[in-house]
Structure formats: C-alpha cells, structure tokens
Design a protein around this motif. Sequence first.
Motif, PDB file in Angstrom:
ATOM      1  N   THR A   2      36.811  45.341  36.028  1.00  0.00           N
ATOM      2  CA  THR A   2      36.921  46.015  37.311  1.00  0.00           C
ATOM      3  C   THR A   2      38.193  46.847  37.336  1.00  0.00           C
ATOM      4  O   THR A   2      39.126  46.618  36.582  1.00  0.00           O
ATOM      5  CB  THR A   2      36.959  44.977  38.447  1.00  0.00           C
ATOM      6  N   ARG A  60      38.426  40.853  40.627  1.00  0.00           N
ATOM      7  CA  ARG A  60      37.637  39.957  39.787  1.00  0.00           C
ATOM      8  C   ARG A  60      38.472  39.352  38.653  1.00  0.00           C
ATOM      9  O   ARG A  60      38.073  38.362  38.054  1.00  0.00           O
ATOM     10  CB  ARG A  60      36.431  40.700  39.209  1.00  0.00           C
ATOM     11  N   LYS A  87      34.024  33.621  42.803  1.00  0.00           N
ATOM     12  CA  LYS A  87      32.671  34.173  42.757  1.00  0.00           C
ATOM     13  C   LYS A  87      32.214  34.325  41.315  1.00  0.00           C
ATOM     14  O   LYS A  87      33.022  34.268  40.384  1.00  0.00           O
ATOM     15  CB  LYS A  87      32.642  35.545  43.443  1.00  0.00           C
ATOM     16  N   TRP A  90      34.281  36.012  38.094  1.00  0.00           N
ATOM     17  CA  TRP A  90      35.734  35.998  38.229  1.00  0.00           C
ATOM     18  C   TRP A  90      36.409  35.518  36.939  1.00  0.00           C
ATOM     19  O   TRP A  90      35.860  34.693  36.204  1.00  0.00           O
ATOM     20  CB  TRP A  90      36.128  35.010  39.317  1.00  0.00           C
ATOM     21  N   ALA A 115      32.916  30.967  37.479  1.00  0.00           N
ATOM     22  CA  ALA A 115      34.093  31.790  37.202  1.00  0.00           C
ATOM     23  C   ALA A 115      34.822  31.224  35.991  1.00  0.00           C
ATOM     24  O   ALA A 115      34.645  30.056  35.624  1.00  0.00           O
ATOM     25  CB  ALA A 115      35.022  31.825  38.409  1.00  0.00           C
TER      26      ALA A 115
END
Length: 295
Positions: A2, A60, A87, A90, A115
């Motif tokens: 990300t 993330r 989430k 992650w 995650a």
Amino acid sequence: MTDLIGFIGVGTMGEPMCRNLARKSGLTVLASDRDEAPLKRLAADGVKAASVEEIGDTCRTIFLSLPGGKEVEQVCLGAGGLVSRAKLGWTVVDLSTAPPLLARRLYEEFQGKAAAFADAPVARTRQAAIDGTLSIMVGATQPTFERIEPLLRHMASEVTHCGDVGAGQTVKILNNMILFQTVVALAEGLSIARANGVDGKILFETLTKGSADSFALRNHGMKALLPGVFPERAFSTKYALKDLSYAIDMAEQAKIPALGADVAREVMERAVELGHGEEYWPVLLRAIEDATGKA
C-alpha cells in the motif's frame, strides 16, 4: 505494498528510522508519538502526524518503535489497540526490543485476524539509525520476511532473517547481553589500568592490536569510556537494564546460569543508584570508580 505506511513511536531511534523510510521508499508515512517535537521535525520529510487509531484505520503495514515490551503490549493488546483493529492482509513489524514470548503471542493474535506479525529489533547506535546503517534481526515466516525486507533495507545495511517469530528478539537480546558484559570488562580494565599508573588511552590502543580487540572496544570503549562522555538521549542505563532483564529472564526460563549477565546487571543497577539512569549506559564505569573511590 500500500502507499500508506504507519510508524508508531518516533523517539531516539524511531525518528531517524522513520525519516529514512519516508525519504527512501517513496511512500507516504503516517507517524504517531506522544511527543510532538519529532513529528514536527519529520514533517519536513513529508511524514504526516496521525493518531494510533488513524494509522490502524488507514495503513496496512505498520512499524512499531517503542521503549519496550510493556509499551508494545499496550499498543497492540490494550483497549482499542492494533489487534482489535487488525484486518485481512495487515503486516505489523515490531522494531522495538521486547520479550520473545510477547512476539510469539502477538503473532498468534494477529494471525487470528488473518494479519501478519514480525519482530525486527534493531542494533547499533543512533548515528547508525541516522545513516541508515542499522543491523536488523528479523523473526518472521518466510513470506512475511520477503514482503518487509525491502522496507527494512531503507533503514539498515544489514537485515538478517533469524528464524520464526521470536527469533529476532532472541538474537538481539543476546547481542546486547554479550555487549554489556564486554563493556563491563572494558570498564574494569580501564579502572585497574589507571589505578596502576597506566594511561587508559595506551591501554585501549594497545588492546586494538591484540586478541582483546572488539567492536565494543573501538566504539563504547574509545568513544565513551575513555573520554568519560555519557550523554543523555542516547541508549540510557535504564533501557540497557530493561534489555538485560529480558536476557536474564530467557536464561531462567531455560534453567541456564547467566552469571556474567548477573554481574552486568549489578553494576548497572549501582550506576542507576548513583543517579546515572538517564545517561548513555557505558556510564556504568562510574559505579566501578565509585566502588574504588576513584570517581
């Protein structure tokens, strides 16, 4: 990856690490800290100040650089902590020095939320953090390591995959334990030499030419013990005691005697009693000098 990276904790080591990550990665970094001063300095590098909650909601990949296990546990497992916000997809990377048992617990907690978690404690000095030449020891699954290694290399010249989660902390803590004991030996040697009329500079320079040469001698010995320079806002005696306590706990859990570590702890605790708890930890020399009346 990300385009948003989170960085929680921008203190003595975290600030320069965060700066290098922002400058070299080309990604947007959101940083959080209780102290506004480093956040204001980091703004010049494009780092955006944010709360832990904002980082948890938007990033993330999240790095932690906190004083120790207590703070890591609070940020991750406390009310509204990162585990409760985790989430799918992650990755949380802990750059702090904390107990291996905590790392393994956090791995299980984050894995339960689909995650990833890695422990990646750092070694070397604040100057190395500024220069981006830290040594980072990583405990992670192979896929997680491969994912985070490029980001870690923005902060370090050495990145070593030590094994599964907890292995990075184990290696880092033992690195510090061995270093602390070596510096105790150097401080004792320096004090004994001076008491016998030998110049400390002659002693240390001669040791660099023989079998007692070491990184600790050339850095902690020559740059701190010899000139008696122990600044604050470096790696303090109190922080060193924290790391040493982790090593002694590991030894006790394994029922392995760590007599040298016990001696180092005794010397450091005496230095704290003498009022040197916030100073750079080689100040333990003062505890040895105090015992001989040579302070």
